[in-house]
Design a protein around this motif. Structure first.
Motif, mmCIF file in Angstrom:
data_model
loop_
_atom_site.group_PDB
_atom_site.id
_atom_site.type_symbol
_atom_site.label_atom_id
_atom_site.label_comp_id
_atom_site.label_asym_id
_atom_site.label_seq_id
_atom_site.Cartn_x
_atom_site.Cartn_y
_atom_site.Cartn_z
ATOM 1 N N THR A 53 37.458 59.004 47.863
ATOM 2 C CA THR A 53 37.123 60.248 48.566
ATOM 3 C C THR A 53 36.058 61.006 47.775
ATOM 4 O OG1 THR A 53 39.377 60.380 49.428
ATOM 5 C CG2 THR A 53 38.067 62.387 49.515
ATOM 6 N N VAL A 54 35.163 61.658 48.482
ATOM 7 C CA VAL A 54 34.126 62.449 47.812
ATOM 8 C C VAL A 54 34.231 63.902 48.262
ATOM 9 C CG1 VAL A 54 32.543 60.504 47.550
ATOM 10 C CG2 VAL A 54 32.401 61.953 49.592
ATOM 11 N N ILE A 55 33.753 64.793 47.406
ATOM 12 C CA ILE A 55 33.647 66.212 47.748
ATOM 13 C C ILE A 55 32.199 66.482 48.132
ATOM 14 C CG2 ILE A 55 33.819 68.570 46.883
ATOM 15 C CD1 ILE A 55 35.991 67.615 44.977
ATOM 16 N N ASN A 71 38.577 69.950 42.149
ATOM 17 C CA ASN A 71 38.567 68.660 41.449
ATOM 18 C C ASN A 71 39.630 68.617 40.355
ATOM 19 O OD1 ASN A 71 37.444 66.141 41.679
ATOM 20 N ND2 ASN A 71 35.369 66.819 41.188
ATOM 21 N N GLU A 72 39.846 69.745 39.681
ATOM 22 C CA GLU A 72 40.906 69.789 38.669
ATOM 23 C C GLU A 72 42.270 69.586 39.314
ATOM 24 O OE1 GLU A 72 40.571 73.419 36.487
ATOM 25 O OE2 GLU A 72 38.782 72.781 35.370
ATOM 26 N N LEU A 73 42.456 70.162 40.500
ATOM 27 C CA LEU A 73 43.715 69.997 41.218
ATOM 28 C C LEU A 73 43.933 68.537 41.601
ATOM 29 C CD1 LEU A 73 46.184 71.113 42.803
ATOM 30 C CD2 LEU A 73 44.616 71.525 44.718
ATOM 31 N N ILE A 74 42.929 67.927 42.193
ATOM 32 C CA ILE A 74 43.070 66.546 42.656
ATOM 33 C C ILE A 74 43.221 65.572 41.495
ATOM 34 C CG2 ILE A 74 41.824 64.675 43.830
ATOM 35 C CD1 ILE A 74 40.718 66.839 45.724
ATOM 36 N N SER A 75 42.524 65.838 40.399
ATOM 37 C CA SER A 75 42.615 64.933 39.245
ATOM 38 C C SER A 75 44.014 64.922 38.648
ATOM 39 C CB SER A 75 41.581 65.305 38.185
ATOM 40 O OG SER A 75 41.844 66.590 37.649
ATOM 41 N N LYS A 76 44.769 66.018 38.845
ATOM 42 C CA LYS A 76 46.163 66.012 38.389
ATOM 43 C C LYS A 76 46.964 64.937 39.101
ATOM 44 C CE LYS A 76 46.800 70.940 37.233
ATOM 45 N NZ LYS A 76 47.564 72.163 37.618
ATOM 46 N N GLY A 77 46.635 64.715 40.387
ATOM 47 C CA GLY A 77 47.399 63.765 41.181
ATOM 48 C C GLY A 77 46.848 62.361 41.194
ATOM 49 N N HIS A 86 26.002 65.984 47.787
ATOM 50 C CA HIS A 86 25.452 66.938 48.750
ATOM 51 C C HIS A 86 25.161 66.266 50.090
ATOM 52 C CE1 HIS A 86 25.291 69.509 45.353
ATOM 53 N NE2 HIS A 86 24.238 68.947 44.802
ATOM 54 N N ARG A 87 25.555 65.003 50.220
ATOM 55 C CA ARG A 87 25.302 64.261 51.455
ATOM 56 C C ARG A 87 26.611 64.005 52.198
ATOM 57 N NH1 ARG A 87 20.877 59.577 49.836
ATOM 58 N NH2 ARG A 87 19.215 60.977 49.118
ATOM 59 N N GLN A 88 26.512 64.003 53.513
ATOM 60 C CA GLN A 88 27.678 63.709 54.328
ATOM 61 C C GLN A 88 28.180 62.307 54.017
ATOM 62 O OE1 GLN A 88 29.379 65.530 56.387
ATOM 63 N NE2 GLN A 88 28.104 67.341 56.646
ATOM 64 N N ALA A 89 29.499 62.155 54.056
ATOM 65 C CA ALA A 89 30.098 60.856 53.750
ATOM 66 C C ALA A 89 31.422 60.741 54.491
ATOM 67 C CB ALA A 89 30.308 60.705 52.243
ATOM 68 N N SER A 90 31.845 59.501 54.696
ATOM 69 C CA SER A 90 33.165 59.287 55.296
ATOM 70 C C SER A 90 34.224 59.540 54.241
ATOM 71 C CB SER A 90 33.276 57.857 55.825
ATOM 72 O OG SER A 90 33.084 56.927 54.764
ATOM 73 N N SER A 91 35.447 59.808 54.686
ATOM 74 C CA SER A 91 36.561 60.116 53.778
ATOM 75 C C SER A 91 36.141 61.183 52.773
ATOM 76 C CB SER A 91 37.054 58.870 53.043
ATOM 77 O OG SER A 91 38.189 59.185 52.261
ATOM 78 N N SER A 92 35.794 62.364 53.288
ATOM 79 C CA SER A 92 35.256 63.412 52.418
ATOM 80 C C SER A 92 36.030 64.715 52.586
ATOM 81 C CB SER A 92 33.778 63.664 52.740
ATOM 82 O OG SER A 92 33.632 64.147 54.066
ATOM 83 N N ILE A 93 35.875 65.540 51.580
ATOM 84 C CA ILE A 93 36.346 66.925 51.627
ATOM 85 C C ILE A 93 35.092 67.786 51.625
ATOM 86 C CG2 ILE A 93 37.743 68.705 50.535
ATOM 87 C CD1 ILE A 93 39.280 66.475 49.112
ATOM 88 N N THR A 112 42.024 66.403 59.367
ATOM 89 C CA THR A 112 42.249 65.301 60.302
ATOM 90 C C THR A 112 42.400 64.025 59.479
ATOM 91 O OG1 THR A 112 39.904 64.717 60.521
ATOM 92 C CG2 THR A 112 40.750 66.476 61.972
ATOM 93 N N PRO A 113 42.799 62.926 60.102
ATOM 94 C CA PRO A 113 42.887 61.669 59.338
ATOM 95 C C PRO A 113 41.541 61.203 58.781
ATOM 96 C CG PRO A 113 44.209 61.510 61.329
ATOM 97 C CD PRO A 113 43.426 62.790 61.432
ATOM 98 N N GLN A 114 40.436 61.764 59.300
ATOM 99 C CA GLN A 114 39.110 61.332 58.850
ATOM 100 C C GLN A 114 38.506 62.219 57.767
ATOM 101 O OE1 GLN A 114 39.772 61.793 62.333
ATOM 102 N NE2 GLN A 114 40.452 59.644 62.300
ATOM 103 N N GLN A 115 38.887 63.519 57.727
ATOM 104 C CA GLN A 115 38.137 64.448 56.877
ATOM 105 C C GLN A 115 38.900 65.755 56.678
ATOM 106 O OE1 GLN A 115 34.450 66.024 58.565
ATOM 107 N NE2 GLN A 115 33.370 65.603 56.652
ATOM 108 N N ILE A 116 38.614 66.411 55.555
ATOM 109 C CA ILE A 116 39.041 67.797 55.334
ATOM 110 C C ILE A 116 37.795 68.666 55.342
ATOM 111 C CG2 ILE A 116 40.071 69.436 53.720
ATOM 112 C CD1 ILE A 116 41.854 67.254 52.678
ATOM 113 N N VAL A 117 37.813 69.730 56.141
ATOM 114 C CA VAL A 117 36.691 70.669 56.175
ATOM 115 C C VAL A 117 37.221 72.061 55.838
ATOM 116 C CG1 VAL A 117 34.842 71.690 57.538
ATOM 117 C CG2 VAL A 117 35.509 69.300 57.934
ATOM 118 N N ILE A 118 36.652 72.658 54.785
ATOM 119 C CA ILE A 118 37.010 74.020 54.390
ATOM 120 C C ILE A 118 35.790 74.897 54.596
ATOM 121 C CG2 ILE A 118 38.055 75.446 52.603
ATOM 122 C CD1 ILE A 118 38.659 72.873 51.037
#
Length: 765
Positions: A53-55, A71-77, A86-93, A112-118
């Protein structure tokens, strides 16, 4: 036709959203969010965060801090950070700027199962969204447990807070807390979307922040020999290790054992930076002109007469009539403002003993020169002059509500705490002041914690009655306070504010009382995360623990556990339950005895100890007498230190009331009441009564003590039972109010029914 189709489509969409919102509310395990979002629609499926997954974020670095926090939160898990692009990608936040979101802390979140958008307009909103995601991730990541994938349930959220000020206060003067604990405290505030941290840095018992121009403030003022508060904590530590004085804050100097500590300016700037990264503003409080004993001990010139002692109620204050006092105060606050970039500076201004000011020739001359009529006006002179200094440095002053007494400018913020002065926040708002609500009941978290605490907080209305719609907008929010006289350790501090802070967090963010039942369920889901964070929270209450129980022949003792992981143990020999005490499992009581019952967490930590007094009692025979409706109330104005100090004779001030309530005619600040008459129960049985009072209360039914809630204390509930045959039974309730605002409630339950007020038509005299 097109308009008709549009309206039908819109109606269908609204119905779908309503159903989704209701479905989400009913699935507390899937969406265990506190505070609950303003709008949440459930989704199907999950998004899997993996190492691939990419941010995705814009190249302008607007949300650079939030990307780092995410990233600090996710790296814990996952055990590793995600790639940021900075480019759009699949499986991204995807983190997006959205100028349509108007609230600084507002955000939208789509999973969604494809992406997180904040989406957010400000960093604060983006960070609040990240904390929402945090609560949806597995709880064990807080302890550094790694997963191959982190599953986040699908949903759609649009969210923003109702109140701008959502705060917690911590007193580090009475007992000191480490830098690491301040950061832990900040982490918990950020987890539940709180945004203000009011840090009470100085008081009579200790000065906790380095001031370079006045080094003795910490060289001397940060340390003390053990005082009466320490001694009280040590006494309680015999049965509760959380009450032990933290040995890391004890030193030995010049043959003396001293307790204390302080923060260097470098340490505190680090704490401020830590909070700022989490969008929490630290508001420093240097309390003056009162509560300054720790400073006066080192710099006696601060008083009007060079003396430093306790007065009738409080310590002697610094002198507002000497220019050296203002020079000192301005020098101190200049360094404080260099450490704390907060928009706000808290000056205290509470509980000032002004007696010595009235004896000072300098003060008499100043009052004549400035046209000041009284001593409260003299305090206002000091407060208003300091406010001008703050304003000149771009800061806004906050004071406790006592600063209203001699007059205050409309630009000052008022922090309301004195529940016995209920019109103070109304007067402040009508004067144009912004108000922060911190009433001692229910928001002083150093007070006793009971099963009603969270409900009382959740149902508290921060907006007082008597305000217009425009004036109500000046109530900017609320906060809870932890005063540390009886909080000697970091574990005890955890226990005092968790998890009841979650009720305050949801009140101030969401402000929907209708969500309370869902909140209770979601709160249970928070405990695994708090365990992983090593929070010494108060475990949820065991059901049906009555202080004074009665039985006719025998009683079977069981415990309903709110958490499956709990183990309930008991003793019947007067000792406190321990890890090796018997497990409570249908224990039979057939004689008078006292049980001590406690729940233990999986890690062996003990919860509250319930002392249950069992007493055999036959069903009391009903009285046969002529009666009329209501209870007689005998009124005794004056100060009584508990119900045992009440006069034995009936008072000549007698009123009749329909139920247990303080008569309107009672005007004294301190008083006692004796309610007398009969209670007419509709059927034979064992009735459970719940008496909440502030201060003292004792309930007697059939001339026996049913509930003993005596002693001068904050609002606390005690319970007891009475076995009665159908009909009239003698009823007496003694109540003492010591001053400072009262609470008096009597509820009942019968055969496991829901608690409810005792019906008025049950009371006779």
């Amino acid at each position: 036709m097109k308009k008709l189709i549009y309206h039908i489509s819109l109606l269908i969409c609204l119905q779908v959203l309503t159903v989704s919102f209701a479905k989400a509310q009913g699935d507390e395990k899937r969406y265990p969010l506190i505070p609950y979002p303003q709008h949440l629609a459930a989704g199907a499926g999950e998004f899997k965060i993996t190492a691939k997954t990419v941010i995705v974020t814009a190249p302008d670095a607007l949300f650079a801090n939030e990307v780092k926090q995410l990233n600090e939160l996710i790296s814990k898990g996952l055990g590793k950070a995600l790639v940021v692009t900075h480019r759009q990608a699949s499986s991204s936040i995807l983190l997006k700027y959205d100028d349509k979101i108007t609230a600084d802390e507002g955000y939208s979140l789509s999973i969604t199962p494809q992406q997180i958008v904040i989406s957010a307009k400000q960093g604060a909103g983006m960070f609040r969204a990240i904390e929402t995601i945090r609560q949806l991730l597995p709880a064990d990541i807080e302890a550094g447990i790694h997963h191959s994938a982190l599953n986040v349930p699908a949903l759609s959220i649009q969210d923003e807070p109702v109140f701008a000020w959502r705060g917690m206060h911590l007193d580090v003067s009475r007992h000191f807390f480490s830098v690491s604990y301040l950061k832990k405290f900040i982490d918990l505030l950020s987890l539940y979307k709180m945004n203000k941290f009011h840090l009470h840095l100085t008081d009579d018992q200790g000065w906790r922040i380095e001031i370079k121009k006045y080094p003795k403030l910490t060289e001397q003022g940060a340390w003390r020999t053990f005082n009466n508060q320490d001694s009280a904590c040590m006494k309680q530590a015999v049965d509760n290790p959380d009450m032990a004085i933290d040995p890391s804050h004890i030193i030995h100097r010049d043959g003396k054992t001293l307790y204390g500590g302080f923060y260097t300016q470098k340490e505190m700037k680090d704490v401020v930076a830590y909070a700022t990264a989490r969008h929490i503003e630290i508001i420093p409080e240097i309390d003056m002109p009162g509560h300054m004993m720790s400073a006066i001990n080192s710099y006696p010139f601060l008083t009007c007469n060079g003396e430093n002692s306790w007065g009738k109620l409080f310590t002697k204050p610094i002198c507002p009539c000497n220019e050296t006092t203002f020079e000192f105060a301005q020098n101190v606050f200049t360094e404080i403002m260099d450490i704390f970039p907060s928009k706000y500076i808290h000056i205290g201004g509470d509980e000032v003993d002004r007696t010595d000011w009235g004896k000072s020739e300098e003060c008499k001359a100043l009052m004549a020169r400035e046209g000041i009529k009284d001593l409260p006006g003299l305090q206002s002179y000091f407060i208003n002059r300091m406010e001008k200094f703050f304003n000149a440095h771009g800061r806004k002053m906050i004071g406790w509500d006592e600063v209203l007494e001699g007059g205050v400018t409309s630009s000052a913020m008022i922090m309301y705490w004195r529940t016995w002065v209920p019109d103070a926040p109304v007067k402040a708002a009508k004067n144009g002041n912004q108000v922060i609500m911190v009433p001692g009941n229910p928001l002083y978290f150093d007070g006793k914690y009971d099963r009603n605490s969270a409900s009382n907080i959740y149902h508290f209305n921060p907006i007082p009655k008597g305000l217009t719609e425009e004036q109500a907008k000046l109530i900017v929010g609320a906060q809870a306070a932890i005063w540390a006289e009886s909080v000697p350790s970091e574990k005890r501090a955890d226990y005092r504010f968790m998890p009841r802070m979650t009720a305050l967090a949801e009140l101030l963010w969401t402000n929907k009382v209708s969500l309370y039942d869902g909140y209770v369920k979601r709160n249970i889901e928070q405990f695994p995360r708090l365990d992983a964070l090593k929070v010494n929270y108060r475990m949820p209450d065991l059901a049906d623990m009555v202080d004074y129980r009665v039985f006719v022949k025998a009683d079977t003792v069981t415990a309903v556990k709110p958490l499956k992981s709990m183990i309930v143990r008991f003793t019947h020999d007067g000792t406190m339950p321990g890890p090796s005490s018997p497990i409570l499992n249908k224990y039979i009581v057939d004689k008078n005895q006292v049980l001590n019952i406690a729940a233990f967490a999986a890690n062996g930590r003990r919860g509250d100890v319930y002392t249950v007094n069992y007493r055999q009692q036959n069903y009391a025979e009903p009285a046969t007498t002529s009666v009329q409706s209501g209870l007689k109330v005998f009124y005794y104005p004056g100060e009584f230190n508990g119900t045992t100090k009440m006069p034995a004779d009936n008072s000549d001030k007698v009123y009749t009331v329909p139920g247990v309530a303080v008569p309107d005619e009672v005007k004294a600040p301190s008083f006692a009441l004796r309610f007398k008459g009969y209670i007419n129960v509709p059927q034979t049985g064992i009735y459970t009564f719940y008496l909440t009072c502030d201060d003292a209360g004792v309930l007697k039914i059939d001339n026996q003590t049913t509930i003993d809630n005596d002693g001068m204390h904050a609002p606390v509930e005690k319970s007891g039972q009475a076995a009665m045959k159908k009909g009239l039974h003698p009823f007496e309730l003694n109540f003492v109010e010591g001053g400072g605002g009262y609470t008096l409630k009597l509820k009942y339950s019968h055969n496991g029914s829901v608690l409810q007020d005792v019906p008025a038509d049950w009371f006779k005299n």
